[in-house]
Design an enzyme around this catalytic site. Structure first.
Site, PDB file in Angstrom:
ATOM      1  N   GLU A 431       0.831  -1.192   0.000  1.00 62.06           N
ATOM      2  CA  GLU A 431       0.000   0.000   0.000  1.00 62.06           C
ATOM      3  C   GLU A 431       0.876   1.257   0.000  1.00 62.06           C
ATOM      4  OE1 GLU A 431      -2.463   0.160   3.463  1.00 62.06           O
ATOM      5  OE2 GLU A 431      -3.016   2.258   3.154  1.00 62.06           O
ATOM      6  N   ASP A 504      -1.188  -1.159   5.634  1.00 60.77           N
ATOM      7  CA  ASP A 504      -1.042  -0.571   6.966  1.00 60.77           C
ATOM      8  C   ASP A 504      -1.979  -1.260   7.949  1.00 60.77           C
ATOM      9  OD1 ASP A 504       0.809   1.182   6.054  1.00 60.77           O
ATOM     10  OD2 ASP A 504      -0.605   2.845   5.736  1.00 60.77           O
ATOM     11  N   ASP A 506      -4.130  -0.259   9.855  1.00 63.91           N
ATOM     12  CA  ASP A 506      -5.210   0.633  10.300  1.00 63.91           C
ATOM     13  C   ASP A 506      -6.453   0.376   9.455  1.00 63.91           C
ATOM     14  OD1 ASP A 506      -4.622   1.675   7.846  1.00 63.91           O
ATOM     15  OD2 ASP A 506      -3.878   3.609   8.577  1.00 63.91           O
TER      16      ASP A 506
END
Ligand code: 0RA
Length: 640
Positions: A431, A504, A506
């Site tokens: 990403e 990530d 998150d």
């Protein structure tokens, strides 16, 4: 049962219309399939339908408002109605009551065939005597003209004579029939509540206002159906859990002895949900009535759209576009239906197509003129379907031509590995460009390749095929992997046997990971099934204690670590993204086969997975994120 009279004169009338052929029930027991279709569970249920049909006929004649079906503990079934009841007077030509004649004689046409739209083709309307012939025991109780008449039978033969009493209640008329199916004829005598119940619900929809209930004494289950909106209610029922685009449209008409009723409503979905009936028989295979309906819809919607200039150039709504997201019920009543097809559930009468078309066409046309808002919604729905169909066709051509994902044109962003042995090669899909940069520095060039993806990739669940294949990130992904997609997919062409999604830790990362998994699931499913797809586990924290670094991958572990040790002298770093790690850290925590943790993605239940992806890719963003956060990191397989 030996009686077999070819033609019987009735009440002094000799014209052909009053001729009836009566015979005993031995032929029914010899060839049950000829009368009720089969001796499997469908034939068994047919017995109930046959009795209920008699009650429904009373309702059609305007004399019955309630029907109750009871499945008893002993395996018998009772059907009770508040119709007129079967006549109890003696028929001079037989010297028997009409009740006994109706119950014990097979009749083919003539006086007892009071049914206007009864069915040929052995589907139903064969008469209640057929049920009697196929039952070890049957009893009937009739209330009529202040009298109560009853009789019992065994295998179709009277076991008692007709008992005639004064009706103690002197109130409601009606019929109560109880029968025990013959276990030596049927493969099973175990009635299925759900099957019976759903057919009774259908009948309640098709007979507006008629109350039909069913009670199962074996389980205590009970359903009651009564629909004052008729087939309009049926369509509302079908669309219950869907987002309807407009009110239900209703069409009714009568022409050349054929009756038609149709109701339809488009929803936001893409699948058609269409029920068709002929004389209340569910024509699961469709037929000429359905074709007529479809043709009319397609013709009228097209010409309305053209006239109002609602079509972009080159767009033509086809008859398959018409059915996208359409829920509809079409019910016709015709005198002599011909049934065809595998299960004899397809209407064959060729004249019906034109009849239905000529009734639906003008009605729909005026409806659209009078309801321009609904008309626009419908046209838009159909145009979208047409565009999607055309796009899908073009996309398929593109994929077929194989130019799109050919290995010769590897994407520029790909930092490929030097090994060509796919079994040892790994592709890291990373990403963001900055994390991609770190990754490229950190990797082992021999067998690890890196493909950075910019931002969120396209949600393939919501996009049409053409858009998917026009998407740069997806084309880069597919060409790097080398297998092509969809029907052209070829697992043997996979350039890496480990495809590692590195996002990530998150919410956004989880979302991107889901978008990628959705793409793999929909267009490269075998990649997942073969076990080539993995999820990297970057650490969430670095805990430094006594000058020693420790990487922590989840909050539970952090908690226990801090409790065990105390927080004194401890330095805690939280990683918000892959970009915060330097190449060495990235290598040792996430990429080094000696120390990393990878999750292998698996599809244990494709149907569940399908549902989940649909849910994940729904319109509402927040519930989706919650779901992803909760489930995406659940460990299925560990590869250390
Ligand atoms: C024959 C003639 C009539 C009604 C029925 C049969 C009839 C049969 C069943 C079976 C279950 N419920 C039923 N209800 C009625 C016509 C009666 C008349 O003309 O009055």
């Amino acid at each position: 049962m030996t009686e077999s009279k070819p033609a019987v004169e009735t009440k002094g009338r000799y014209d052909a219309s009053s001729i009836q052929v009566l015979e005993g029930l031995e032929s029914v027991r010899k060839r049950p399939g000829m009368y009720i279709g089969s001796t499997d569970i469908n034939g068994l249920h047919h017995l109930v339908y046959e009795v209920v049909d008699n009650s429904v006929d009373e309702a059609l004649a305007g004399y019955c408002s309630r029907i109750l079906v009871i499945i008893h503990l002993d395996g018998s079934v009772t059907v009770k109605d508040n119709g007129r009841g079967i006549p109890l007077d003696v028929m001079p030509q037989y010297g028997k009551t009409a009740l006994e004649v109706v119950m014990t004689k097979l009749h083919a046409g003539g006086k007892f065939d009071k049914k206007t739209y009864k069915v040929s083709g052995g589907l139903h309307g064969v008469g209640i005597s057929v049920v009697n012939g196929l039952s070890v025991r049957m009893s009937i109780e009739v209330r009529r003209d202040g009298k109560m008449g009853r009789q019992s039978y065994e295998k179709g033969l009277p076991a008692t004579s007709v008992e005639l009493l004064d009706d103690p209640t002197q109130s409601e008329t009606g019929t109560i029939v109880t029968f025990v199916p013959d276990g030596s004829i049927f493969e099973t005598t175990d009635f299925n509540f759900d099957v019976l119940s759903s057919r009774l619900r259908e009948l309640a929809f098709l007979n507006t206002g008629l109350e039909i209930s069913i009670r199962d004494e074996r389980s205590g289950k009970e359903h009651a159906f009564k629909y004052d909106g008729g087939i309009k209610s049926f369509v509302e029922f079908i669309n219950q859990n869907k987002k309807a685009l407009h009110e239900v449209v209703h069409v009714a008409g009568e022409k050349n002895g054929a009756q038609l009723e149709a109701a339809f409503q488009y929803n936001e979905g893409y699948l058609p949900n269409i029920f068709s009936f002929v004389n209340t028989i569910n024509t699961t295979e469709g037929g000429t009535h359905l074709t007529g309906f479809r043709t009319a819809l397609s013709r009228i919607i097209n010409s309305y759209a053209e006239e109002k200039r609602l079509l972009e150039k080159d767009v033509r709504i086809s008859s398959e576009d018409i059915f996208e997201g359409l829920s509809a019920v079409i019910a016709v009543k015709i005198p002599e239906p011909q049934f065809e097809g595998q299960t004899k559930r397809k209407l064959g009468n060729s004249e019906v197509k034109g009849l239905v078309e000529s009734m639906v066409g003008p009605a729909l046309s005026s409806f659209l003129e009078e309801n321009p808002k609904v008309a626009r919604v419908i046209v838009e729905k159909c145009v979208n379907a047409a565009l999607a169909r055309e796009a899908a066709r073009k996309a398929k051509d593109l994929v077929r031509r194989k130019t799109l994902f050919e290995g010769s044109s590897l994407p520029g962003k790909l930092a490929d590995c030097s090994s060509t042995n796919a079994a040892e090669c790994e592709l890291f899909i990373v990403e963001g460009d900055s994390a991609g940069g770190s990754c490229k520095q950190a990797r082992n060039r021999e067998y690890q390749a890196v493909l950075p993806l910019k931002g969120k990739i396209l949600n393939v669940e919501k996009a049409r095929l053409l858009k998917i294949f026009a998407n740069k990130e997806i084309v880069a992904l597919a060409s790097a992997i080398g297998t092509s997609v969809a029907e052209e997919f070829d697992i043997s062409k996979a350039r890496y046997h480990k495809i590692v999604l590195m996002c990530d830790a998150d919410v956004d990362g989880a979302h991107i990971r889901t978008l990628l998994l959705t793409f793999f699931f929909r267009y490269m499913r075998q990649l997942i099934e073969t076990g080539y797809v993995y999820i990297a586990q970057p650490p969430l924290y670095r805990v430094t204690k006594n000058k020693k670094d420790q990487y922590v991958y989840n909050d539970a572990r952090l908690k226990s670590l801090l409790e065990q040790l105390g927080e004194d002298g401890v330095a805690l770093q939280r990683y918000k993204g892959l970009g915060e790690m330097n190449p060495e850290q990235l290598w040792s925590t996430t990429m080094n086969p000696e120390s990393r943790v990878l999750l292998r993605v698996s599809v244990d239940d494709a149907v569940e997975a399908d549902k989940t992806f649909t849910l994940l890719m729904g319109e509402e963003v927040e519930p989706r994120r919650e779901f992803i956060e909760k489930h995406a990191l659940e460990v299925k397989n560990l590869d250390v």
